[in-house]
Design a protein around this motif. Sequence first.
Motif, short mmCIF file in Angstrom:
data_model
loop_
_atom_site.label_atom_id
_atom_site.label_comp_id
_atom_site.label_asym_id
_atom_site.label_seq_id
_atom_site.Cartn_x
_atom_site.Cartn_y
_atom_site.Cartn_z
N VAL A 53 11.44 1.34 4.71
CA VAL A 53 11.69 0.74 6.03
C VAL A 53 11.04 -0.64 6.11
O VAL A 53 11.67 -1.61 6.57
CB VAL A 53 11.14 1.65 7.15
N LEU A 54 9.80 -0.76 5.67
CA LEU A 54 9.13 -2.06 5.66
C LEU A 54 9.84 -3.04 4.73
O LEU A 54 9.93 -4.24 5.03
CB LEU A 54 7.67 -1.90 5.24
N LEU A 55 10.35 -2.56 3.62
CA LEU A 55 11.06 -3.43 2.69
C LEU A 55 12.32 -3.99 3.33
O LEU A 55 12.62 -5.19 3.19
CB LEU A 55 11.40 -2.64 1.42
N VAL A 56 13.07 -3.15 4.02
CA VAL A 56 14.27 -3.63 4.72
C VAL A 56 13.88 -4.69 5.75
O VAL A 56 14.57 -5.71 5.91
CB VAL A 56 15.02 -2.45 5.38
N ALA A 101 0.82 -1.22 0.00
CA ALA A 101 0.00 0.00 0.00
C ALA A 101 0.85 1.27 0.00
O ALA A 101 0.46 2.28 -0.59
CB ALA A 101 -0.93 -0.01 1.21
N VAL A 102 2.03 1.25 0.65
CA VAL A 102 2.78 2.50 0.85
C VAL A 102 4.04 2.61 0.00
O VAL A 102 4.67 3.68 -0.02
CB VAL A 102 3.17 2.68 2.34
N TYR A 103 4.43 1.55 -0.71
CA TYR A 103 5.70 1.58 -1.44
C TYR A 103 5.76 2.74 -2.44
O TYR A 103 6.80 3.37 -2.62
CB TYR A 103 5.93 0.25 -2.16
N GLU A 139 13.63 -12.54 4.96
CA GLU A 139 13.47 -13.34 3.76
C GLU A 139 12.00 -13.73 3.57
O GLU A 139 11.63 -14.91 3.51
CB GLU A 139 14.34 -14.60 3.84
N ALA A 140 11.18 -12.68 3.47
CA ALA A 140 9.73 -12.89 3.35
C ALA A 140 9.39 -13.59 2.05
O ALA A 140 10.10 -13.49 1.06
CB ALA A 140 9.00 -11.55 3.40
N PRO A 141 8.26 -14.37 2.02
CA PRO A 141 7.82 -14.97 0.77
C PRO A 141 7.63 -13.92 -0.29
O PRO A 141 7.08 -12.85 -0.03
CB PRO A 141 6.47 -15.63 1.13
N GLY A 142 8.03 -14.22 -1.51
CA GLY A 142 7.97 -13.25 -2.58
C GLY A 142 9.32 -12.64 -2.87
O GLY A 142 9.55 -12.12 -3.95
N GLY A 143 10.26 -12.69 -1.95
CA GLY A 143 11.63 -12.24 -2.22
C GLY A 143 12.45 -13.44 -2.59
O GLY A 143 13.06 -14.08 -1.77
N MET A 179 15.87 -7.04 -3.51
CA MET A 179 16.99 -6.12 -3.71
C MET A 179 16.69 -5.14 -4.82
O MET A 179 17.00 -3.95 -4.73
CB MET A 179 18.26 -6.91 -4.02
N ALA A 180 16.06 -5.61 -5.91
CA ALA A 180 15.67 -4.71 -7.00
C ALA A 180 14.66 -3.68 -6.52
O ALA A 180 14.73 -2.51 -6.89
CB ALA A 180 15.11 -5.51 -8.17
N LEU A 181 13.71 -4.11 -5.68
CA LEU A 181 12.74 -3.17 -5.12
C LEU A 181 13.43 -2.09 -4.29
O LEU A 181 13.05 -0.92 -4.33
CB LEU A 181 11.72 -3.92 -4.26
N PHE A 182 14.44 -2.49 -3.52
CA PHE A 182 15.15 -1.53 -2.67
C PHE A 182 15.94 -0.53 -3.52
O PHE A 182 15.86 0.69 -3.31
CB PHE A 182 16.08 -2.25 -1.71
N VAL A 183 16.69 -1.05 -4.49
CA VAL A 183 17.52 -0.18 -5.34
C VAL A 183 16.64 0.79 -6.12
O VAL A 183 16.92 2.00 -6.17
CB VAL A 183 18.37 -1.03 -6.30
#
Length: 424
Positions: free
Chosen positions: A408-411, A244-246, A417-421, A301-305
């Motif tokens: 912050v939530l992504l980190v 929702a917030v990304y 190692e949440a499902p989907g990563g 990692m791609a989402l973070f970058v």
Amino acid sequence: MRSWSASIWLYLDRRILALFVLGFASGLPLLLVYSTLSFWLRQENVSLTEIGWFSLAGTAYGLKFVWAPLVDHIRIPVLTACLGQRRSWLLCAQVAVAATILALGATNPGETLTLTAFWAVALAFASATQDIVVDALRIEMLDDEEQGSGAANFVNGYRVGTLAAGAGALILADVYGWFWAYAAIATLMILGMAVTLLLPEPKSLEGPEPGHEDWRGRLQNAVVSPFREFTRREHWIIMLVFIAVYKYGDALLGAMANPFYADMGFSGTEIAVITKGWGLAMSLIGAILGGILVARQGLLMALFVTGVGQLTGNLAFAWLASAGKSLSALTFAIAVENLTGAMATAAFVAYLSSLCNVQFTATQYALLTSLTAQARTVFAAGGGWLADYLGWTLFFLTTIAAAAPGLVLLVWLMRREAPGGNNL
């Protein structure tokens, strides 16, 4: 992880190329319900109040999850046996889109506004159904490491489709009239239909055939099971909040971009050429780079970058606001924002795709994208007040801070190692 060269060559895979065409077909109807239709209505002297109400015609796009279970589980007589579950639904949706585009173009808004509204709603429903099936097909026919490239090509095709239905339709309408403009866009849907017929049906987990269980069991399998399966995952609430917030900072910027251009004194032609033409080119490149980054570095990692990268777009707009009217500054800011934003979008779409269980692809993806759409609408609603209160420079700097909760939530998810990563 794939090498950079292998990641680039992946874009020549026929399935990835096919997704560009399917994305193009999905992008064609959108503006015919929104801005292109609004322009036509105004030419027919429809009041601004009535044009405003026409925005409700697109409600179907935010409610896709309501009938997505039907797409997942209802078999279309004869066609499903010939084409399979996904392709039969997709072909029917594409035919419905083409037919409703033609019907909408044949109306006369100046005399029969109610009929125009009816066909606009029908087109939005057919278009949203097409989106449900294409998203499910895309997820099911690609491996996890291919989702980034698939998402990038789909997004690029979608953008080109909206350009055709926007600028293309307006040009055709000036020369040939509105019916022939809409008829031309309807004809372009043949490209999507051809790809649907040429693609193989994706291999997915097989469920019970209709009739092997009572109506309660079928209802539970279609409606309850997709939601129950998702809520059994570890950290599922955090995942939904992150989704929702990304794109919060991006949503704030996007909602106020056009008023900002106007306040800065840019002309309509300058805005069209730089933000639409040049911006589209940067978006196409950005989506491809985002897909490559997913294949090379993994989803989270791609989402973070790309999440950090898209903050530079907000920063570029803050710089533009402080610099004043300048075509070179606008060109630079649009390049940065569209490039980084498209990279993040490609990674984000791939992430949403990875969260879907193959048994409930259409339902779960429709739910996730509906959540994203509704969150962006709600969060961006206060952007005008914020810009009035802070001024443009501080407003764009604030949009950078608005993106922080998502990162912050992504980190937090990356560390667990949440499902989907898939490739952390």
